[in-house]
Design a protein around this motif. Structure first.
Motif, PDB file in Angstrom:
ATOM      1  N   LEU A  62       7.904  11.258  58.524  1.00 34.54           N
ATOM      2  CA  LEU A  62       8.710  10.870  59.673  1.00 34.54           C
ATOM      3  C   LEU A  62       7.854  10.149  60.702  1.00 34.54           C
ATOM      4  O   LEU A  62       6.725  10.559  60.978  1.00 34.54           O
ATOM      5  CB  LEU A  62       9.354  12.102  60.310  1.00 34.54           C
ATOM      6  CG  LEU A  62      10.326  12.911  59.456  1.00 34.54           C
ATOM      7  CD1 LEU A  62      10.835  14.113  60.240  1.00 34.54           C
ATOM      8  CD2 LEU A  62      11.488  12.040  59.012  1.00 34.54           C
ATOM      9  N   LEU A  63       8.397   9.094  61.289  1.00 34.84           N
ATOM     10  CA  LEU A  63       7.696   8.360  62.344  1.00 34.84           C
ATOM     11  C   LEU A  63       7.390   9.281  63.520  1.00 34.84           C
ATOM     12  O   LEU A  63       6.317   9.185  64.123  1.00 34.84           O
ATOM     13  CB  LEU A  63       8.549   7.174  62.798  1.00 34.84           C
ATOM     14  CG  LEU A  63       7.992   6.320  63.936  1.00 34.84           C
ATOM     15  CD1 LEU A  63       6.641   5.710  63.561  1.00 34.84           C
ATOM     16  CD2 LEU A  63       8.992   5.208  64.300  1.00 34.84           C
ATOM     17  N   SER A  64       8.315  10.175  63.845  1.00 41.26           N
ATOM     18  CA  SER A  64       8.098  11.101  64.950  1.00 41.26           C
ATOM     19  C   SER A  64       6.880  11.983  64.693  1.00 41.26           C
ATOM     20  O   SER A  64       6.076  12.240  65.599  1.00 41.26           O
ATOM     21  CB  SER A  64       9.344  11.969  65.171  1.00 41.26           C
ATOM     22  OG  SER A  64       9.732  12.612  63.971  1.00 41.26           O
ATOM     23  N   GLU A  65       6.709  12.421  63.464  1.00 44.11           N
ATOM     24  CA  GLU A  65       5.559  13.260  63.134  1.00 44.11           C
ATOM     25  C   GLU A  65       4.268  12.447  63.139  1.00 44.11           C
ATOM     26  O   GLU A  65       3.209  12.954  63.532  1.00 44.11           O
ATOM     27  CB  GLU A  65       5.776  13.939  61.787  1.00 44.11           C
ATOM     28  CG  GLU A  65       6.907  14.961  61.820  1.00 44.11           C
ATOM     29  CD  GLU A  65       7.092  15.677  60.487  1.00 44.11           C
ATOM     30  OE1 GLU A  65       6.540  15.197  59.481  1.00 44.11           O
ATOM     31  OE2 GLU A  65       7.778  16.707  60.475  1.00 44.11           O
ATOM     32  N   GLN A  66       4.335  11.187  62.716  1.00 38.27           N
ATOM     33  CA  GLN A  66       3.167  10.321  62.797  1.00 38.27           C
ATOM     34  C   GLN A  66       2.725  10.163  64.252  1.00 38.27           C
ATOM     35  O   GLN A  66       1.522  10.219  64.560  1.00 38.27           O
ATOM     36  CB  GLN A  66       3.486   8.946  62.206  1.00 38.27           C
ATOM     37  CG  GLN A  66       3.761   8.940  60.708  1.00 38.27           C
ATOM     38  CD  GLN A  66       4.211   7.578  60.228  1.00 38.27           C
ATOM     39  OE1 GLN A  66       4.070   6.572  60.930  1.00 38.27           O
ATOM     40  NE2 GLN A  66       4.765   7.524  59.025  1.00 38.27           N
ATOM     41  N   LEU A 122      -0.918  11.509  68.736  1.00 38.69           N
ATOM     42  CA  LEU A 122      -1.059  12.084  70.074  1.00 38.69           C
ATOM     43  C   LEU A 122      -2.142  13.149  70.069  1.00 38.69           C
ATOM     44  O   LEU A 122      -3.023  13.170  70.943  1.00 38.69           O
ATOM     45  CB  LEU A 122       0.267  12.691  70.538  1.00 38.69           C
ATOM     46  CG  LEU A 122       0.219  13.562  71.794  1.00 38.69           C
ATOM     47  CD1 LEU A 122      -0.144  12.727  73.014  1.00 38.69           C
ATOM     48  CD2 LEU A 122       1.550  14.273  72.007  1.00 38.69           C
ATOM     49  N   GLY A 123      -2.088  14.054  69.089  1.00 41.05           N
ATOM     50  CA  GLY A 123      -3.056  15.135  69.010  1.00 41.05           C
ATOM     51  C   GLY A 123      -4.475  14.643  68.786  1.00 41.05           C
ATOM     52  O   GLY A 123      -5.440  15.306  69.178  1.00 41.05           O
ATOM     53  N   GLU A 124      -4.600  13.463  68.166  1.00 45.19           N
ATOM     54  CA  GLU A 124      -5.919  12.900  67.876  1.00 45.19           C
ATOM     55  C   GLU A 124      -6.332  11.856  68.909  1.00 45.19           C
ATOM     56  O   GLU A 124      -7.357  11.186  68.730  1.00 45.19           O
ATOM     57  CB  GLU A 124      -5.910  12.286  66.475  1.00 45.19           C
ATOM     58  CG  GLU A 124      -5.627  13.305  65.371  1.00 45.19           C
ATOM     59  CD  GLU A 124      -5.438  12.667  64.012  1.00 45.19           C
ATOM     60  OE1 GLU A 124      -5.406  11.412  63.937  1.00 45.19           O
ATOM     61  OE2 GLU A 124      -5.305  13.403  63.020  1.00 45.19           O
ATOM     62  N   ASP A 125      -5.529  11.707  69.978  1.00 46.00           N
ATOM     63  CA  ASP A 125      -5.806  10.739  71.042  1.00 46.00           C
ATOM     64  C   ASP A 125      -5.946   9.322  70.477  1.00 46.00           C
ATOM     65  O   ASP A 125      -6.845   8.570  70.851  1.00 46.00           O
ATOM     66  CB  ASP A 125      -7.065  11.137  71.810  1.00 46.00           C
ATOM     67  CG  ASP A 125      -7.180  10.415  73.153  1.00 46.00           C
ATOM     68  OD1 ASP A 125      -6.138   9.961  73.670  1.00 46.00           O
ATOM     69  OD2 ASP A 125      -8.310  10.281  73.664  1.00 46.00           O
ATOM     70  N   ARG A 126      -5.015   8.959  69.596  1.00 40.31           N
ATOM     71  CA  ARG A 126      -5.058   7.644  68.946  1.00 40.31           C
ATOM     72  C   ARG A 126      -3.704   6.938  69.050  1.00 40.31           C
ATOM     73  O   ARG A 126      -3.272   6.243  68.134  1.00 40.31           O
ATOM     74  CB  ARG A 126      -5.436   7.812  67.471  1.00 40.31           C
ATOM     75  CG  ARG A 126      -6.826   8.370  67.239  1.00 40.31           C
ATOM     76  CD  ARG A 126      -6.986   8.922  65.833  1.00 40.31           C
ATOM     77  NE  ARG A 126      -6.535   7.978  64.811  1.00 40.31           N
ATOM     78  CZ  ARG A 126      -6.061   8.338  63.613  1.00 40.31           C
ATOM     79  NH1 ARG A 126      -5.927   9.626  63.314  1.00 40.31           N
ATOM     80  NH2 ARG A 126      -5.691   7.417  62.745  1.00 40.31           N
ATOM     81  N   LEU A 127      -3.012   7.122  70.169  1.00 40.82           N
ATOM     82  CA  LEU A 127      -1.661   6.568  70.312  1.00 40.82           C
ATOM     83  C   LEU A 127      -1.631   5.043  70.216  1.00 40.82           C
ATOM     84  O   LEU A 127      -0.609   4.470  69.833  1.00 40.82           O
ATOM     85  CB  LEU A 127      -1.049   7.008  71.642  1.00 40.82           C
ATOM     86  CG  LEU A 127      -0.455   8.411  71.688  1.00 40.82           C
ATOM     87  CD1 LEU A 127       0.114   8.694  73.073  1.00 40.82           C
ATOM     88  CD2 LEU A 127       0.613   8.605  70.626  1.00 40.82           C
ATOM     89  N   THR A 128      -2.716   4.372  70.568  1.00 39.22           N
ATOM     90  CA  THR A 128      -2.717   2.906  70.494  1.00 39.22           C
ATOM     91  C   THR A 128      -2.491   2.415  69.065  1.00 39.22           C
ATOM     92  O   THR A 128      -2.003   1.297  68.867  1.00 39.22           O
ATOM     93  CB  THR A 128      -4.045   2.334  71.017  1.00 39.22           C
ATOM     94  OG1 THR A 128      -5.136   2.943  70.313  1.00 39.22           O
ATOM     95  CG2 THR A 128      -4.189   2.583  72.513  1.00 39.22           C
ATOM     96  N   GLU A 129      -2.801   3.253  68.072  1.00 43.27           N
ATOM     97  CA  GLU A 129      -2.605   2.856  66.677  1.00 43.27           C
ATOM     98  C   GLU A 129      -1.127   2.775  66.306  1.00 43.27           C
ATOM     99  O   GLU A 129      -0.782   2.252  65.251  1.00 43.27           O
ATOM    100  CB  GLU A 129      -3.327   3.825  65.741  1.00 43.27           C
ATOM    101  CG  GLU A 129      -4.831   3.810  65.899  1.00 43.27           C
ATOM    102  CD  GLU A 129      -5.530   4.761  64.950  1.00 43.27           C
ATOM    103  OE1 GLU A 129      -4.931   5.095  63.893  1.00 43.27           O
ATOM    104  OE2 GLU A 129      -6.669   5.170  65.257  1.00 43.27           O
ATOM    105  N   LEU A 130      -0.273   3.300  67.178  1.00 49.96           N
ATOM    106  CA  LEU A 130       1.165   3.258  66.922  1.00 49.96           C
ATOM    107  C   LEU A 130       1.772   1.915  67.330  1.00 49.96           C
ATOM    108  O   LEU A 130       2.872   1.573  66.921  1.00 49.96           O
ATOM    109  CB  LEU A 130       1.852   4.391  67.690  1.00 49.96           C
ATOM    110  CG  LEU A 130       3.268   4.775  67.270  1.00 49.96           C
ATOM    111  CD1 LEU A 130       3.282   5.341  65.858  1.00 49.96           C
ATOM    112  CD2 LEU A 130       3.850   5.795  68.244  1.00 49.96           C
ATOM    113  N   ILE A 131       1.061   1.146  68.130  1.00 47.81           N
ATOM    114  CA  ILE A 131       1.607  -0.107  68.661  1.00 47.81           C
ATOM    115  C   ILE A 131       1.731  -1.151  67.553  1.00 47.81           C
ATOM    116  O   ILE A 131       0.813  -1.347  66.750  1.00 47.81           O
ATOM    117  CB  ILE A 131       0.722  -0.645  69.801  1.00 47.81           C
ATOM    118  CG1 ILE A 131       0.662   0.372  70.941  1.00 47.81           C
ATOM    119  CG2 ILE A 131       1.245  -1.984  70.310  1.00 47.81           C
ATOM    120  CD1 ILE A 131      -0.285  -0.022  72.073  1.00 47.81           C
ATOM    121  N   ASP A 132       2.858  -1.817  67.518  1.00 46.54           N
ATOM    122  CA  ASP A 132       3.123  -2.884  66.553  1.00 46.54           C
ATOM    123  C   ASP A 132       2.001  -3.927  66.625  1.00 46.54           C
ATOM    124  O   ASP A 132       1.770  -4.526  67.676  1.00 46.54           O
ATOM    125  CB  ASP A 132       4.471  -3.543  66.892  1.00 46.54           C
ATOM    126  CG  ASP A 132       4.934  -4.516  65.824  1.00 46.54           C
ATOM    127  OD1 ASP A 132       4.101  -4.994  65.028  1.00 46.54           O
ATOM    128  OD2 ASP A 132       6.147  -4.828  65.797  1.00 46.54           O
TER     129      ASP A 132
END
Length: 232
Positions: free
Chosen positions: A154-158, A163-173
């Motif tokens: 699930l995208l939500s779980e990704q 978030l937990g790994e402090d890598r939210l920028t990797e989610l950006i298109d």
């Protein structure tokens, strides 16, 4: 000619839209949800907010479509459980307490967009659409579908893992970064945080539609939990 948001965001369309345009689409959608919940004569739960149900006109103005699963919530009910059978024989929240959770997910809405609490309690609330909108925000930000090709990721779980790994920028298109570098990265990350607040497992902790609209329209600090938000 109209198109749906999924075809644009997930790359099936040749068009690549920039972040300001995506922001305008997001605002159009949440205003539509706000009208259904607070502006219409009756309080309405759409129950199937997702990119394929968001129609875009030639100017990329967005409108919510497909109200086949929409239900009016009874006045004064904090939680409203629908117990009926549709004309085509599908069961809506009736006699399914012994079904596996993945089967309850298909009772209303679309897998990946139905909040876990509703799957467990079989109760529809206004926060049900808030959860779906949160996943849709993640779609718009990432350009990814709500579920992986194997229908288990699930995208939500990704997003929660990043978030937990402090890598939210990797989610950006990547298409946004390629076109704009880091110009809008802070605004995009803020939108991700709003999405995370919308996909809280506990519906009581999710923001209301008016709160979401305010967060998207302002620059106030967004508070997101540091603990896991989802429960299988």
């Amino acid at each position: 000619m109209s198109r749906d948001l999924h075809s644009v965001i997930c790359g099936e369309d040749d068009m690549i839209i920039d972040w300001p345009t995506r922001q305008n689409i997001i605002l159009d959608i949440i205003r539509g949800v706000s009208y259904l919940q607070e502006g219409a004569n009756e309080c309405i739960a759409h129950r199937d907010i997702k990119p394929t149900n968001i129609l875009l006109d030639e100017n990329l103005n967005a409108k919510i479509g497909d109200f086949g699963l929409a239900r009016i919530l009874q006045p004064g009910d904090a939680k409203y459980a629908n117990k009926e059978i549709s004309t085509d024989g599908r069961v809506f929240l009736k006699d399914i307490y012994n079904f596996p959770s993945y089967e309850t997910c298909s009772i209303f809405g679309t897998c990946g967009y139905v909040d876990p609490e509703s799957r467990q309690t079989l109760i529809v609330t206004l926060k049900t659409d808030i959860y779906s909108f949160g996943v849709l925000l993640l779609n718009v930000v990432s350009g990814r579908p709500a579920m992986g090709t194997n229908e288990s990721t699930l995208l939500s779980e990704q997003a929660l893992k990043l978030l937990g790994e402090d890598r939210l920028t990797e989610l950006i298109d990547p298409r946004l970064l390629d076109r704009e570098g880091l110009i809008n990265s802070s605004t995009i990350l803020r939108t991700i945080k709003i999405a995370l607040s919308c996909i809280e497992f506990d519906s009581e902790r999710r923001p209301s539609v008016s709160q979401v609209l305010k967060m998207l329209s302002s620059e106030e600090e967004i508070s997101i939990p540091t603990s896991p938000l989802l429960k299988r």
